[in-house]
Design an enzyme around this catalytic site. Structure first.
Site, PDB file in Angstrom:
ATOM      1  N   HIS A 150      47.501  42.721  55.888  1.00 27.90           N
ATOM      2  CA  HIS A 150      46.353  42.925  56.793  1.00 27.90           C
ATOM      3  C   HIS A 150      45.544  44.184  56.493  1.00 27.90           C
ATOM      4  CE1 HIS A 150      49.192  45.667  58.627  1.00 27.90           C
ATOM      5  NE2 HIS A 150      48.217  46.152  59.363  1.00 27.90           N
ATOM      6  N   SER A 204      44.157  32.934  43.154  1.00 28.38           N
ATOM      7  CA  SER A 204      43.014  33.539  42.468  1.00 28.38           C
ATOM      8  C   SER A 204      42.486  32.555  41.419  1.00 28.38           C
ATOM      9  CB  SER A 204      43.492  34.806  41.763  1.00 28.38           C
ATOM     10  OG  SER A 204      42.592  35.167  40.739  1.00 28.38           O
ATOM     11  N   SER A 205      41.200  32.671  41.112  1.00 29.87           N
ATOM     12  CA  SER A 205      40.610  31.762  40.117  1.00 29.87           C
ATOM     13  C   SER A 205      41.139  32.037  38.709  1.00 29.87           C
ATOM     14  CB  SER A 205      39.081  31.879  40.122  1.00 29.87           C
ATOM     15  OG  SER A 205      38.687  33.211  39.878  1.00 29.87           O
ATOM     16  N   CYS A 206      41.861  33.144  38.510  1.00 26.58           N
ATOM     17  CA  CYS A 206      42.387  33.432  37.166  1.00 26.58           C
ATOM     18  C   CYS A 206      43.610  32.575  36.818  1.00 26.58           C
ATOM     19  CB  CYS A 206      42.701  34.908  36.994  1.00 26.58           C
ATOM     20  SG  CYS A 206      44.128  35.449  37.904  1.00 26.58           S
ATOM     21  N   TYR A 262      49.459  38.275  36.310  1.00 21.30           N
ATOM     22  CA  TYR A 262      49.056  38.012  37.692  1.00 21.30           C
ATOM     23  C   TYR A 262      48.885  36.503  37.903  1.00 21.30           C
ATOM     24  CZ  TYR A 262      45.988  38.412  41.834  1.00 21.30           C
ATOM     25  OH  TYR A 262      45.418  38.309  43.080  1.00 21.30           O
ATOM     26  N   LYS A 310      50.695  33.931  40.572  1.00 20.17           N
ATOM     27  CA  LYS A 310      49.931  33.136  41.532  1.00 20.17           C
ATOM     28  C   LYS A 310      50.193  31.638  41.345  1.00 20.17           C
ATOM     29  CE  LYS A 310      47.921  36.270  44.003  1.00 20.17           C
ATOM     30  NZ  LYS A 310      48.271  36.371  45.442  1.00 20.17           N
ATOM     31  N   PRO A 366      40.677  31.631  45.861  1.00 19.92           N
ATOM     32  CA  PRO A 366      39.346  32.236  45.918  1.00 19.92           C
ATOM     33  C   PRO A 366      38.871  32.732  44.561  1.00 19.92           C
ATOM     34  CG  PRO A 366      40.954  33.497  47.223  1.00 19.92           C
ATOM     35  CD  PRO A 366      41.705  32.486  46.425  1.00 19.92           C
ATOM     36  N   HIS A 425      37.930  46.107  40.859  1.00 21.07           N
ATOM     37  CA  HIS A 425      37.180  45.012  40.249  1.00 21.07           C
ATOM     38  C   HIS A 425      35.765  45.493  39.949  1.00 21.07           C
ATOM     39  CE1 HIS A 425      40.391  42.644  42.254  1.00 21.07           C
ATOM     40  NE2 HIS A 425      40.314  41.961  41.133  1.00 21.07           N
ATOM     41  N   TRP A 456      31.377  48.189  31.543  1.00 19.25           N
ATOM     42  CA  TRP A 456      32.416  47.834  30.575  1.00 19.25           C
ATOM     43  C   TRP A 456      32.050  46.528  29.864  1.00 19.25           C
ATOM     44  CZ3 TRP A 456      37.585  48.377  33.814  1.00 19.25           C
ATOM     45  CH2 TRP A 456      37.757  49.727  34.141  1.00 19.25           C
TER      46      TRP A 456
HETATM   47  O1  GFB Z   1      36.196  42.322  38.185  1.00 19.08           O
HETATM   48  P1  GFB Z   1      36.947  42.434  36.911  1.00 19.08           P
HETATM   49  O2  GFB Z   1      37.767  43.647  36.721  1.00 19.08           O
HETATM   50  O3  GFB Z   1      37.863  41.188  36.783  1.00 19.08           O
HETATM   51  O4  GFB Z   1      35.912  42.371  35.665  1.00 19.08           O
HETATM   52  P2  GFB Z   1      38.030  39.785  36.040  1.00 19.08           P
HETATM   53  C1  GFB Z   1      34.926  41.388  35.567  1.00 19.08           C
HETATM   54  C2  GFB Z   1      34.029  41.673  34.363  1.00 19.08           C
HETATM   55  O5  GFB Z   1      33.247  42.838  34.642  1.00 19.08           O
HETATM   56  C3  GFB Z   1      34.752  41.955  33.052  1.00 19.08           C
HETATM   57  C4  GFB Z   1      33.278  43.718  33.545  1.00 19.08           C
HETATM   58  O6  GFB Z   1      34.026  41.361  31.997  1.00 19.08           O
HETATM   59  C5  GFB Z   1      34.672  43.494  32.930  1.00 19.08           C
HETATM   60  O7  GFB Z   1      34.725  43.971  31.611  1.00 19.08           O
HETATM   61  N1  GFB Z   1      33.024  45.091  33.988  1.00 19.08           N
HETATM   62  C6  GFB Z   1      31.926  45.819  33.669  1.00 19.08           C
HETATM   63  C7  GFB Z   1      33.818  45.873  34.740  1.00 19.08           C
HETATM   64  N2  GFB Z   1      31.993  47.057  34.167  1.00 19.08           N
HETATM   65  C8  GFB Z   1      33.175  47.119  34.843  1.00 19.08           C
HETATM   66  C9  GFB Z   1      33.815  48.163  35.585  1.00 19.08           C
HETATM   67  O8  GFB Z   1      33.333  49.278  35.696  1.00 19.08           O
HETATM   68  N3  GFB Z   1      35.016  47.853  36.156  1.00 19.08           N
HETATM   69  C10 GFB Z   1      35.572  46.602  36.059  1.00 19.08           C
HETATM   70  N4  GFB Z   1      36.744  46.364  36.675  1.00 19.08           N
HETATM   71  N5  GFB Z   1      35.006  45.609  35.333  1.00 19.08           N
HETATM   72  C11 GFB Z   1      40.214  39.959  37.381  1.00 19.08           C
HETATM   73  C12 GFB Z   1      41.645  39.677  37.059  1.00 19.08           C
HETATM   74  O9  GFB Z   1      39.539  39.533  36.263  1.00 19.08           O
HETATM   75  O10 GFB Z   1      39.695  39.240  38.470  1.00 19.08           O
HETATM   76  C13 GFB Z   1      42.490  39.478  38.245  1.00 19.08           C
HETATM   77  O11 GFB Z   1      42.109  40.659  36.166  1.00 19.08           O
HETATM   78  C14 GFB Z   1      41.828  38.661  39.325  1.00 19.08           C
HETATM   79  O12 GFB Z   1      43.676  38.901  37.848  1.00 19.08           O
HETATM   80  C15 GFB Z   1      40.441  39.103  39.609  1.00 19.08           C
HETATM   81  O13 GFB Z   1      41.827  37.297  38.969  1.00 19.08           O
HETATM   82  C16 GFB Z   1      39.709  38.201  40.589  1.00 19.08           C
HETATM   83  O14 GFB Z   1      37.189  38.744  36.713  1.00 19.08           O
HETATM   84  O15 GFB Z   1      37.845  39.874  34.560  1.00 19.08           O
END
Ligand code: GFB
Length: 321
Positions: free
Chosen positions: A16, A111-113, A140, A144, A167, A183, A206
């Site tokens: 929560h 998760s959608s992953c 992960y 899931k 989701p 994220h 990134w």
């Molecule tokens: O949200 P994110 O970390 O998760 O990254 P995923 C999504 C995309 O955004 C990737 C880019 O292509 C990253 O390289 N990105 C660009 C960034 N700038 C940034 C930044 O500053 N930070 C981050 N974090 N990303 C996750 C999974 O995957 O999504 C989990 O690892 C889970 O398991 C979650 O499923 C919903 O969509 O790639």
């Protein structure tokens, strides 16, 4: 399919304090039910005896399993053991304990992953286990997938009404804004805000900016979860998405507009892109009578406002201490 009525029920929301769990608690305020929660200090979900004793004492009628170790692409890739172990253990503990105390209904959040890296788009529920996973988050994803399979196994063997919702990438108030573990959405909000405040010339994104992601506001997700709890009772998991996706570069431009940062966008190509695209099909959930309400631009603006208010509250708190 008989509807499940939450009226008068004791409903446990595991997780929560997290972004999703707190949104479910907010949404449940509109239902005539009693919400049960336990802090981490009161109940360590990775300890089986504690979970079974808590369930025995509190005997919830329904459970939303929103507790999870979550993080963005970098955290997933850096801490595979934590993501696999903690998620497998806590979901096994809760699902098994829910079975032991005869919980009437349980909704597990995934998760959608969970889907293959190169699944056909939009991804239908039947794509599960049809191909290789994305390596940055396979740990992960495996945990899931095990959660989905646990719900199915308890339904098949014991007749428990345990269901799963998958989701897409979620965002909203209560998100984690730490740049190493977050994220993409909260990371971009923080980076654009900091760049604006410091007068920097650019924000760094990134990867290439070309991956496509589908974003859903967490309040829409909570609404969908409560809807599924009421109307859905079957073996298959159900996708929960917004129905459209954007590139990471498009998202960055939207965030910069919402924040009011007009500088340059530069790319850090040493960071991974992850899966090229994961747009889910929402047909199953639509067929069950649910559609999302919060448009992406509105959701980003509201999330940025919550971030600014939270930062302000934090500064007040520190200066008052
Ligand atoms: O949200 P994110 O970390 O998760 O990254 P995923 C999504 C995309 O955004 C990737 C880019 O292509 C990253 O390289 N990105 C660009 C960034 N700038 C940034 C930044 O500053 N930070 C981050 N974090 N990303 C996750 C999974 O995957 O999504 C989990 O690892 C889970 O398991 C979650 O499923 C919903 O969509 O790639």
């Amino acid at each position: 399919m008989a509807a499940y009525d939450l009226k008068g029920k004791k409903v446990y929301v595991a997780g929560h304090r997290g972004m999703v769990g707190s949104a479910i608690v907010r949404r449940l305020a509109a239902e005539a039910c009693t919400v049960l929660t336990a802090t981490r200090a009161e109940l360590d979900l990775t300890r089986q005896e504690q979970v079974e004793a808590w369930m025995e004492r509190n005997r919830p009628d329904a459970v939303f399993l929103a507790a999870a170790k979550v993080g963005g692409i970098f955290a997933n890739d850096t801490y595979p053991a934590d993501f696999l172990y903690e998620n497998m253990v806590l979901e096994a503990n809760i699902i098994h304990a829910a079975h032991k105390v005869d919980v009437e209904k349980l909704l597990f959040l995934g998760s959608s992953c969970i889907y293959p890296k190169f699944a056909d788009q939009p991804i239908v529920e039947e794509s599960l286990l049809t191909g290789e996973l994305e390596p940055t988050n396979e740990w992960y994803a495996i945990a899931k997938i095990a959660g989905i399979k646990l719900c199915q196994a308890y339904r098949k063997q014991h007749g428990n009404d345990f269901i799963s919702a998958m989701p897409t990438n979620l965002y909203g108030p209560g998100d984690n804004f730490d740049l190493k573990s977050s994220h993409v959405m909260p990371a971009l909000i923080r980076k654009a805000h900091d760049a604006k405040m410091s007068g920097a010339e650019s924000v760094t994104v990134w990867g290439t900016g070309t991956p496509r992601r589908e974003f859903l506001h967490v309040d829409d997700c909570a609404e969908a979860c409560v809807h599924l709890m009421k109307v859905y009772s079957d073996f298959s998991h159900v996708n929960v998405g917004s129905g459209s996706d954007v590139t990471i570069l498009e998202l960055t431009e939207m965030v910069c507009r919402a924040v009011g940062f007009a500088g340059k966008i530069v790319h850090d190509l040493s960071k991974p892109d992850g899966t090229p695209r994961k747009l889910m099909s929402g047909a199953k959930l639509q067929g069950l009578g649910w559609t999302p309400k919060i448009a992406l631009e509105d959701g980003i603006a509201a999330t940025y406002q919550a971030f600014v208010d939270g930062n302000f509250a934090e500064r007040q708190h520190v200066s008052a201490a």
